[in-house]
Scaffold this motif. Sequence first.
Motif, PDB file in Angstrom:
ATOM      1  N   TRP A  51       0.702  -1.258  -0.107  1.00 24.65           N
ATOM      2  CA  TRP A  51       0.119   0.052  -0.067  1.00 24.65           C
ATOM      3  C   TRP A  51       0.767   1.322  -0.050  1.00 24.65           C
ATOM      4  O   TRP A  51       0.211   2.365  -0.390  1.00 24.65           O
ATOM      5  N   GLY A  53       3.158   2.165  -1.932  1.00 26.24           N
ATOM      6  CA  GLY A  53       3.308   2.625  -3.259  1.00 26.24           C
ATOM      7  C   GLY A  53       2.133   3.227  -3.812  1.00 26.24           C
ATOM      8  O   GLY A  53       2.374   4.022  -4.802  1.00 26.24           O
ATOM      9  N   TYR A  54       1.216   3.520  -2.901  1.00 29.38           N
ATOM     10  CA  TYR A  54       0.009   4.185  -3.245  1.00 29.38           C
ATOM     11  C   TYR A  54      -0.250   5.287  -2.425  1.00 29.38           C
ATOM     12  O   TYR A  54      -1.244   5.951  -2.653  1.00 29.38           O
ATOM     13  N   GLY A  55       0.728   5.621  -1.701  1.00 28.14           N
ATOM     14  CA  GLY A  55       0.599   6.767  -1.050  1.00 28.14           C
ATOM     15  C   GLY A  55      -0.207   6.609   0.338  1.00 28.14           C
ATOM     16  O   GLY A  55      -0.404   7.633   0.709  1.00 28.14           O
ATOM     17  N   ILE A  56      -0.410   5.299   0.678  1.00 28.91           N
ATOM     18  CA  ILE A  56      -1.278   5.429   1.869  1.00 28.91           C
ATOM     19  C   ILE A  56      -0.484   5.535   3.237  1.00 28.91           C
ATOM     20  O   ILE A  56       0.252   4.607   3.499  1.00 28.91           O
ATOM     21  N   SER A  59       0.140   2.978   5.928  1.00 31.41           N
ATOM     22  CA  SER A  59       0.520   1.439   5.783  1.00 31.41           C
ATOM     23  C   SER A  59       1.813   0.812   6.250  1.00 31.41           C
ATOM     24  O   SER A  59       1.793  -0.318   6.760  1.00 31.41           O
TER      25      SER A  59
END
Length: 74
Positions: A51, A53-56, A59
């Motif tokens: 996650w 990598g999706y800027g969460i 995570s």
Amino acid sequence: MTRDDIIRLAREAGMQGMLTDVVTTVAELERFAALVAAAERAACAKVCDGWAGYGIPSSAAAAAAIRKRGEVKP
């Protein structure tokens, strides 16, 4: 977790014989349960790591909390 994963963990825990009719000790069963739990924690933490990598932002904290659950308390 696949059937092959479960069989591999059962053998790693020391379970012997036919896995369709397993006779085992409590210690082997406890070891098997611990191996399954550890594998599931690792898989969940890996998802959380992805996650990032999706800027969460949470995570990394989630992954760390999952991994921490596997630590043995004195």
